[in-house]
Scaffold this motif. Structure first.
Motif, PDB file in Angstrom:
ATOM      1  N   ILE A  34       0.818  -1.220   0.000  1.00  5.61           N
ATOM      2  CA  ILE A  34       0.000   0.000   0.000  1.00  5.61           C
ATOM      3  C   ILE A  34       0.852   1.270   0.000  1.00  5.61           C
ATOM      4  O   ILE A  34       0.317   2.363   0.036  1.00  5.61           O
ATOM      5  N   ASP A  35       2.178   1.103  -0.030  1.00  3.01           N
ATOM      6  CA  ASP A  35       3.049   2.279  -0.103  1.00  3.01           C
ATOM      7  C   ASP A  35       2.856   2.987  -1.443  1.00  3.01           C
ATOM      8  O   ASP A  35       2.794   2.355  -2.498  1.00  3.01           O
ATOM      9  N   VAL A  36       2.728   4.270  -1.361  1.00  7.13           N
ATOM     10  CA  VAL A  36       2.625   5.097  -2.565  1.00  7.13           C
ATOM     11  C   VAL A  36       3.601   6.253  -2.403  1.00  7.13           C
ATOM     12  O   VAL A  36       3.995   6.588  -1.289  1.00  7.13           O
ATOM     13  N   PRO A  37       3.994   6.863  -3.487  1.00  4.59           N
ATOM     14  CA  PRO A  37       4.901   8.010  -3.373  1.00  4.59           C
ATOM     15  C   PRO A  37       4.287   9.107  -2.505  1.00  4.59           C
ATOM     16  O   PRO A  37       3.079   9.366  -2.540  1.00  4.59           O
ATOM     17  N   LYS A  38       5.130   9.749  -1.695  1.00  6.35           N
ATOM     18  CA  LYS A  38       4.651  10.790  -0.788  1.00  6.35           C
ATOM     19  C   LYS A  38       3.912  11.902  -1.519  1.00  6.35           C
ATOM     20  O   LYS A  38       2.952  12.458  -1.010  1.00  6.35           O
ATOM     21  N   GLY A  39       4.348  12.183  -2.715  1.00 12.07           N
ATOM     22  CA  GLY A  39       3.719  13.263  -3.482  1.00 12.07           C
ATOM     23  C   GLY A  39       2.261  12.985  -3.821  1.00 12.07           C
ATOM     24  O   GLY A  39       1.478  13.917  -4.040  1.00 12.07           O
ATOM     25  N   ASP A  40       1.860  11.718  -3.846  1.00 14.39           N
ATOM     26  CA  ASP A  40       0.477  11.362  -4.163  1.00 14.39           C
ATOM     27  C   ASP A  40      -0.504  11.798  -3.084  1.00 14.39           C
ATOM     28  O   ASP A  40      -1.708  11.886  -3.326  1.00 14.39           O
ATOM     29  N   PHE A  41      -0.016  12.075  -1.877  1.00 14.61           N
ATOM     30  CA  PHE A  41      -0.905  12.478  -0.793  1.00 14.61           C
ATOM     31  C   PHE A  41      -1.231  13.974  -0.831  1.00 14.61           C
ATOM     32  O   PHE A  41      -2.225  14.397  -0.260  1.00 14.61           O
ATOM     33  N   GLY A  42      -0.364  14.728  -1.474  1.00 16.38           N
ATOM     34  CA  GLY A  42      -0.622  16.163  -1.596  1.00 16.38           C
ATOM     35  C   GLY A  42      -0.319  16.949  -0.331  1.00 16.38           C
ATOM     36  O   GLY A  42      -0.532  18.154  -0.285  1.00 16.38           O
ATOM     37  N   ALA A  47       1.467  12.391   4.303  1.00 16.07           N
ATOM     38  CA  ALA A  47       2.335  11.361   3.733  1.00 16.07           C
ATOM     39  C   ALA A  47       3.212  10.741   4.815  1.00 16.07           C
ATOM     40  O   ALA A  47       3.370   9.520   4.878  1.00 16.07           O
ATOM     41  N   SER A  48       3.764  11.574   5.691  1.00 15.06           N
ATOM     42  CA  SER A  48       4.607  11.071   6.786  1.00 15.06           C
ATOM     43  C   SER A  48       3.798  10.218   7.753  1.00 15.06           C
ATOM     44  O   SER A  48       4.274   9.186   8.244  1.00 15.06           O
ATOM     45  N   ALA A  49       2.554  10.627   8.028  1.00 10.40           N
ATOM     46  CA  ALA A  49       1.685   9.847   8.924  1.00 10.40           C
ATOM     47  C   ALA A  49       1.388   8.476   8.327  1.00 10.40           C
ATOM     48  O   ALA A  49       1.378   7.467   9.045  1.00 10.40           O
ATOM     49  N   VAL A  50       1.143   8.427   7.015  1.00  9.02           N
ATOM     50  CA  VAL A  50       0.865   7.157   6.358  1.00  9.02           C
ATOM     51  C   VAL A  50       2.102   6.256   6.397  1.00  9.02           C
ATOM     52  O   VAL A  50       2.000   5.054   6.691  1.00  9.02           O
ATOM     53  N   VAL A  51       3.262   6.807   6.143  1.00 10.70           N
ATOM     54  CA  VAL A  51       4.502   6.031   6.189  1.00 10.70           C
ATOM     55  C   VAL A  51       4.725   5.493   7.598  1.00 10.70           C
ATOM     56  O   VAL A  51       5.047   4.310   7.784  1.00 10.70           O
ATOM     57  N   ASP A  52       4.526   6.351   8.599  1.00 14.68           N
ATOM     58  CA  ASP A  52       4.680   5.918   9.988  1.00 14.68           C
ATOM     59  C   ASP A  52       3.697   4.793  10.326  1.00 14.68           C
ATOM     60  O   ASP A  52       4.053   3.792  10.945  1.00 14.68           O
ATOM     61  N   PHE A  53       2.441   4.973   9.899  1.00 16.16           N
ATOM     62  CA  PHE A  53       1.417   3.968  10.151  1.00 16.16           C
ATOM     63  C   PHE A  53       1.773   2.635   9.499  1.00 16.16           C
ATOM     64  O   PHE A  53       1.695   1.582  10.129  1.00 16.16           O
ATOM     65  N   THR A  54       2.162   2.654   8.239  1.00 10.87           N
ATOM     66  CA  THR A  54       2.474   1.390   7.540  1.00 10.87           C
ATOM     67  C   THR A  54       3.711   0.716   8.136  1.00 10.87           C
ATOM     68  O   THR A  54       3.761  -0.511   8.212  1.00 10.87           O
ATOM     69  N   ASP A  55       4.677   1.530   8.581  1.00 17.30           N
ATOM     70  CA  ASP A  55       5.860   0.948   9.231  1.00 17.30           C
ATOM     71  C   ASP A  55       5.468   0.231  10.518  1.00 17.30           C
ATOM     72  O   ASP A  55       5.885  -0.901  10.768  1.00 17.30           O
ATOM     73  N   ARG A  56       4.641   0.885  11.352  1.00 14.94           N
ATOM     74  CA  ARG A  56       4.201   0.262  12.606  1.00 14.94           C
ATOM     75  C   ARG A  56       3.283  -0.925  12.338  1.00 14.94           C
ATOM     76  O   ARG A  56       3.344  -1.938  13.018  1.00 14.94           O
TER      77      ARG A  56
END
Length: 108
Positions: A34-42, A47-56
Motif C-alpha cells: 500500500i506504499d505510494v509516493p509521498k507526493g500522491d498524498f498532496g 504522507a509522513s503519517a501514512v509512512v509511519d502507520f504502515t511501518d508500525r
C-alpha cells in the motif's frame, strides 16, 4: 465422557489449519503493497503519517504472524501428544487383557 473430559482432536487440527491458512493469505499481501509516493498524498504531514502507520503496521503484522505460527504449532503438538497418549493407553489395556496362556476369555 460424562464424568471426565474429552478433547475434540478434529477441532484442534481445524484450528491449527485455519491459523496456517490465514497466515499464508497474509504472506501474499504485504503492508508495503500500500506504499505510494509521498507526493500522491498532496500533503507532507499526511504522507509522513501514512509512512509511519504502515511501518508500525508492518511490525504488528510480523509479530501477529509469529505468534499465530506458534499457536498453530502448539495446537498440532497437542494433537500429537493426545494421540500418542491414547495409543499408549490402548496398547497398555490390550496388554492387561492378554495372559501367557492366551487371551482372557472374560474380555470378549
Amino acid at each position: 465422557m460424562p464424568d471426565g473430559f474429552s478433547v475434540d482432536l478434529g477441532a484442534l487440527r481445524k484450528a491449527a489449519t485455519g491459523i496456517s491458512t490465514t497466515l499464508d493469505a497474509m504472506a501474499t499481501k504485504k503492508v508495503s503493497d500500500i506504499d505510494v509516493p509521498k507526493g500522491d498524498f498532496g500533503h507532507d504531514e499526511l504522507a509522513s503519517a501514512v509512512v509511519d502507520f504502515t511501518d508500525r503496521w508492518n511490525i504488528g503484522v510480523t509479530h501477529l504472524a509469529s505468534d499465530g505460527s506458534e499457536v498453530s504449532d502448539r495446537l498440532n503438538r497437542c494433537v500429537q501428544n493426545y494421540e500418542a497418549a491414547e495409543e499408549h493407553i490402548q496398547l497398555s489395556t490390550e496388554g492387561i487383557l492378554q495372559s501367557p496362556s492366551g487371551t482372557d476369555p472374560g474380555a470378549s
